[in-house]
Enzyme design. Structure first.
Site, short mmCIF file in Angstrom:
data_model
loop_
_atom_site.label_atom_id
_atom_site.label_comp_id
_atom_site.label_asym_id
_atom_site.label_seq_id
_atom_site.Cartn_x
_atom_site.Cartn_y
_atom_site.Cartn_z
CB CYS A 14 -0.94 -0.01 1.21
SG CYS A 14 -2.13 -1.37 1.15
N1 NAD Z 1 -2.65 -5.96 1.76
C1 NAD Z 1 -3.18 -4.97 2.45
O1 NAD Z 1 -2.85 -4.76 3.61
C2 NAD Z 1 -4.22 -4.06 1.82
C3 NAD Z 1 -4.95 -3.20 2.66
C4 NAD Z 1 -5.91 -2.38 2.10
C5 NAD Z 1 -6.11 -2.39 0.73
N2 NAD Z 1 -5.38 -3.21 -0.07
C6 NAD Z 1 -5.68 -3.19 -1.51
O2 NAD Z 1 -6.45 -4.33 -1.83
C7 NAD Z 1 -6.13 -4.81 -3.14
C8 NAD Z 1 -5.69 -6.26 -3.06
O3 NAD Z 1 -4.51 -6.32 -2.26
P1 NAD Z 1 -3.97 -7.67 -1.64
O4 NAD Z 1 -2.93 -7.28 -0.66
O5 NAD Z 1 -5.11 -8.52 -1.19
O6 NAD Z 1 -3.29 -8.34 -2.92
P2 NAD Z 1 -2.83 -9.86 -3.06
O7 NAD Z 1 -1.80 -9.87 -4.13
O8 NAD Z 1 -2.51 -10.43 -1.71
O9 NAD Z 1 -4.13 -10.59 -3.57
C9 NAD Z 1 -4.73 -10.34 -4.79
C10 NAD Z 1 -5.19 -11.65 -5.39
O10 NAD Z 1 -5.84 -11.38 -6.63
C11 NAD Z 1 -5.51 -12.42 -7.54
N3 NAD Z 1 -5.77 -11.94 -8.90
C12 NAD Z 1 -5.03 -11.11 -9.66
N4 NAD Z 1 -5.64 -10.87 -10.82
C13 NAD Z 1 -6.80 -11.57 -10.80
C14 NAD Z 1 -7.85 -11.73 -11.72
N5 NAD Z 1 -7.88 -11.10 -12.88
N6 NAD Z 1 -8.87 -12.56 -11.38
C15 NAD Z 1 -8.87 -13.20 -10.20
N7 NAD Z 1 -7.91 -13.07 -9.29
C16 NAD Z 1 -6.88 -12.25 -9.58
C17 NAD Z 1 -4.07 -12.73 -7.23
O11 NAD Z 1 -3.71 -14.03 -7.66
C18 NAD Z 1 -4.05 -12.61 -5.71
O12 NAD Z 1 -4.30 -13.84 -5.06
C19 NAD Z 1 -5.06 -3.85 -3.65
O13 NAD Z 1 -5.68 -2.84 -4.37
C20 NAD Z 1 -4.47 -3.28 -2.39
O14 NAD Z 1 -3.89 -2.01 -2.60
C21 NAD Z 1 -4.46 -4.06 0.45
#
Ligand code: NAD
Length: 415
Positions: free
Chosen positions: A257
């Site tokens: 993030c």
């Molecule tokens: N990690 C955090 O602490 C956090 C906190 C708040 C917001 N966010 C936001 O949330 C969103 C997701 O972050 P995250 O940390 O969960 O990411 P992550 O990489 O842990 O998980 C995302 C998942 O989406 C999957 N993916 C990618 N493209 C795809 C598609 N086309 N179809 C289906 N699945 C798909 C990936 O394989 C992965 O498992 C981002 O925008 C991030 O900025 C993350």
């Protein structure tokens, strides 16, 4: 309810758990077959004990590599990554792929909510047209909303239920449906007038942290020159009961993030000819920290008449924050790469990260790694790290997290 979740990552998996624990059926779609298979087995790769929780509700969580299963869902939440391109511009590739695939199965009456962090306008300008390729109209045939995620992996004091959830809908009806959905897993919903304020609120939260961390990091570099203990300064300033919020200096920002999200805002701001100087400066200062840390390590070795080249440097903690194994944008990896370029003989000890294949290293047991090292460097202090053992066991210790405050030793150097 039957709820679909696209993206079973740090955000999607806890969401899936929360709905399943409330008795709803969840279909988790992920393009990574390993994550689908793991969730189907009731296994979680998250470090916060989610495996046990997932196993307990496994009959209500179905993993799917394809989007077809989402047809039967009343609501679909999208939590795919929103990274940067090599040129540090928003990369909406995963979101576009998810939106297009979802359009292929979207049906009338469904609610779609975007949870991924992104610039204001994404839900309306990018996601809605993609979903409308289904022939259905957003706000008329299906509901569309944006709700940013506030999960802080590894944190246990604030849960999804106990953390207010911001929701903005494309129409009042979209908002009402999204509020109804999240009301099942969150105690407090904060409604805003549309997706854009919700998208921007999330960026404000992260930019706020980035700017304040940059401020204390800059102060830490100044304190280093001035010979003032930055931790003493921060502790003293934090005694003010109003008008001050504590932020600690450190080796730099990591995770998905903070190093990424500010670029989403400054990229969008350029479209309006409005510079976001605070945002960009904060990014620059924070990105400079790993270099400062590598230089500080070199100086500490130099004080003992040792060069970096050939010195055994033991890095303690390599993930970007304590208690998790997440290596994304981790400053430890940047510090290690800089030290490797200078010829250091690198080793590391870390919970949650058994190996670093790209550096050809495996986590070493703390003993004898400490006594074999020329210098031990605390980059990320996991809760289990025995700080007294570190200071007693290594000939020289540099602490970039201030966790050794309270320990006085001639071989100890703090940021
Ligand atoms: N990690 C955090 O602490 C956090 C906190 C708040 C917001 N966010 C936001 O949330 C969103 C997701 O972050 P995250 O940390 O969960 O990411 P992550 O990489 O842990 O998980 C995302 C998942 O989406 C999957 N993916 C990618 N493209 C795809 C598609 N086309 N179809 C289906 N699945 C798909 C990936 O394989 C992965 O498992 C981002 O925008 C991030 O900025 C993350």
């Amino acid at each position: 309810m039957r709820i679909g979740i696209v993206g079973l990552g740090y955000v999607g998996l806890p969401l899936a758990l929360a709905f399943a624990e409330e008795g709803h059926d969840v279909v988790g779609v992920d393009s990574d077959p390993r994550k689908v298979a793991a969730s189907a087995r009731g296994e979680s790769y998250l470090e916060d004990g989610a495996s046990g929780r997932l196993a307990a509700v496994s009959e209500r969580v179905a993993g799917s590599p394809g989007y077809e299963e989402l047809v039967a869902c009343e609501a679909v939440l999208i939590a795919v990554p929103t990274p940067l391109t090599r040129n540090r511009e928003p990369d909406l590739g995963p979101l576009v792929a998810a939106g297009s695939a979802l359009a292929g199965v979207l049906r009338e009456g469904q609610l779609v909510v975007l949870e991924s962090t992104t610039y204001p306008g994404t839900t309306r300008e990018r996601l809605a047209p993609l979903l409308e390729e289904s022939g259905l109209a957003a706000g008329r045939d299906f509901n569309l909303a944006y709700s940013p995620e506030r999960v802080d992996p590894g944190r246990t004091d604030f849960t999804l239920r106990g953390t207010p959830k911001i929701v903005g809908g494309m129409t009042p009806a979209c908002l009402e449906r999204a509020v109804g959905l999240y009301g099942r897993v969150c105690d407090e919903i904060v409604t805003v007038s549309g997706p854009e304020p919700a998208e921007l609120a999330k960026l404000l939260e992260n930019v706020f942290r980035s700017v304040n961390i940059a401020l204390v990091n800059e102060l830490a570099m100044l304190c280093d020159r001035m010979g003032i203990d930055v931790w003493e300064v921060v502790d003293a300033a934090s005694s003010k009961p109003y008008g001050f919020m504590r932020f600690d200096p450190g080796p730099g920002m990591g995770g998905h993030c903070l190093p990424v999200d500010p670029f989403y805002l400054s990229w969008k701001a350029r479209e309006y000819g409005q510079p976001t100087e605070f945002v960009e400066l904060a990014g620059e200062v924070n990105q400079r920290m790993p270099e400062f840390c590598a230089e500080r390590i070199a100086r500490a070795l130099n004080d003992l008449s040792k060069p970096v080249r050939g010195s055994r440097v033991l890095i303690l903690g390599v993930s970007y924050k304590p208690g998790v194994g997440d290596l994304r944008e981790s400053p430890a990896i940047k510090i290690m790469s800089l030290l490797a370029k200078s010829g250091a003989d690198l080793a590391y000890h870390a919970d949650h990260v058994p190996q670093l294949p790209e550096l050809g290293l495996r986590s070493e047991p703390l003993h004898p790694a400490l006594s074999e090292a020329d210098i031990a460097v605390i980059v990320t202090a996991h809760p289990t790290l025995d700080l007294h053992a570190v200071v007693e066991g290594a000939p020289l210790v540099v602490d970039f997290r201030g966790v050794t405050r309270g320990i006085e030793a001639p071989n100890l150097v703090r940021l």
